[in-house]
Design a protein around this motif. Structure first.
Motif, PDB file in Angstrom:
ATOM      1  N   VAL A 187      35.452  -6.247  60.302  1.00 25.24           N
ATOM      2  CA  VAL A 187      34.594  -7.426  60.401  1.00 25.24           C
ATOM      3  C   VAL A 187      33.162  -6.985  60.678  1.00 25.24           C
ATOM      4  CG1 VAL A 187      34.095  -9.536  61.704  1.00 25.24           C
ATOM      5  CG2 VAL A 187      36.453  -8.965  61.146  1.00 25.24           C
ATOM      6  N   ALA A 188      32.992  -6.025  61.576  1.00 25.92           N
ATOM      7  CA  ALA A 188      31.657  -5.542  61.927  1.00 25.92           C
ATOM      8  C   ALA A 188      30.968  -4.880  60.735  1.00 25.92           C
ATOM      9  CB  ALA A 188      31.742  -4.572  63.108  1.00 25.92           C
TER      10      ALA A 188
ATOM     11  N   TRP B  30      24.269  -8.594  56.468  1.00 21.25           N
ATOM     12  CA  TRP B  30      22.938  -8.807  57.032  1.00 21.25           C
ATOM     13  C   TRP B  30      21.906  -7.833  56.487  1.00 21.25           C
ATOM     14  CZ3 TRP B  30      20.597 -12.725  59.069  1.00 21.25           C
ATOM     15  CH2 TRP B  30      21.378 -13.769  59.550  1.00 21.25           C
TER      16      TRP B  30
ATOM     17  N   SER C 120      27.511 -17.170  60.423  1.00 13.65           N
ATOM     18  CA  SER C 120      26.152 -16.637  60.503  1.00 13.65           C
ATOM     19  C   SER C 120      25.609 -16.355  59.108  1.00 13.65           C
ATOM     20  CB  SER C 120      26.117 -15.368  61.355  1.00 13.65           C
ATOM     21  OG  SER C 120      26.645 -14.265  60.658  1.00 13.65           O
TER      22      SER C 120
ATOM     23  N   LEU D 128      29.969  -7.611  58.311  1.00 23.08           N
ATOM     24  CA  LEU D 128      28.828  -8.350  58.867  1.00 23.08           C
ATOM     25  C   LEU D 128      27.543  -7.535  58.757  1.00 23.08           C
ATOM     26  CD1 LEU D 128      27.829 -10.845  60.474  1.00 23.08           C
ATOM     27  CD2 LEU D 128      28.387  -9.578  62.548  1.00 23.08           C
TER      28      LEU D 128
ATOM     29  N   ALA E 268      31.190 -14.472  62.035  1.00 21.20           N
ATOM     30  CA  ALA E 268      30.449 -13.653  61.077  1.00 21.20           C
ATOM     31  C   ALA E 268      30.159 -14.451  59.803  1.00 21.20           C
ATOM     32  CB  ALA E 268      31.246 -12.391  60.745  1.00 21.20           C
TER      33      ALA E 268
ATOM     34  N   ALA F 126      36.133 -13.813  65.348  1.00 16.73           N
ATOM     35  CA  ALA F 126      35.042 -12.928  64.943  1.00 16.73           C
ATOM     36  C   ALA F 126      34.731 -13.089  63.458  1.00 16.73           C
ATOM     37  CB  ALA F 126      35.404 -11.481  65.264  1.00 16.73           C
TER      38      ALA F 126
ATOM     39  N   CYS G  41      34.661 -12.345  55.299  1.00 20.66           N
ATOM     40  CA  CYS G  41      34.740 -12.232  56.759  1.00 20.66           C
ATOM     41  C   CYS G  41      35.909 -13.015  57.358  1.00 20.66           C
ATOM     42  CB  CYS G  41      33.419 -12.638  57.397  1.00 20.66           C
ATOM     43  SG  CYS G  41      32.155 -11.364  57.255  1.00 20.66           S
TER      44      CYS G  41
END
Length: 174
Positions: free
Chosen positions: A25-26, A33, A148, A29, A145, A141, A98
């Motif tokens: 997920v990180a 971005w 956002s 993300l 994500a 999470a 995500c």
């Protein structure tokens, strides 16, 4: 320095509670971005120069009415559109992925709960709670994500469409 170490420890604890799926997920993300910031940068810094160059070349042309001139105009608009829309599909795909990655965390967490139940029985709620939190945290999470990214990618998409429409309007065909 102490704040940074506490932050790192809290992130490690969060990942330990939610499972290794949170790394995916990180990564999704972070990539989303990076691409969105690059697109905003392109729209603010690079695209105006490109647009002005195209308009200047069109205005410098003696022939703006022939079939050939219209094909040149269409080619320039197409090239600018390609630059404007670069990575937009990737951004939208990452936004959509995500929650799916979070769902993968839910599945792995529930597998952990079922394994605990199979080994220990249903008499130890603490062991089951760890698996349930491992199931719910990645989902949360992934949703955060995606949320956002949804707002900013929608705004970015609108800016790209507006920039293209303004370019088309700036190149009159007589």
């Amino acid at each position: 320095m102490l704040f940074l170490m506490e932050l790192i420890e809290s992130v490690r604890s969060f990942i330990a509670t939610g499972g290794n799926v949170l790394y995916f997920v990180a990564v999704a993300l972070l990539l989303m971005w990076i691409l969105m910031i690059e697109r905003y940068w392109f729209l603010q810094a690079n695209y105006p120069k490109m647009r002005d160059g195209i308009i200047k070349r069109w205005d410098a042309r003696a022939d703006t009415t022939s079939w050939y001139a219209h094909r040149i105009r269409d080619t320039w608009i197409s090239e600018a559109t390609e630059q404007l829309e670069r990575n937009m599909l990737t951004i939208k795909t990452l936004v959509a992925m995500c929650p799916l990655i979070g769902l993968l965390g839910t599945v792995t967490g529930m597998i952990s709960v079922f394994e605990t139940m199979a080994q220990q029985g249903t008499g130890n709620p603490r062991l089951m709670a760890a698996g349930i939190s491992m199931a719910t945290i990645p989902t949360m999470a992934g949703m955060v994500a995606a949320l956002s990214g949804v707002f900013f990618s929608s705004r970015l998409d609108a800016k790209v469409k507006l920039a293209k429409a303004k370019l088309v309007d700036s190149l009159p065909h007589h």
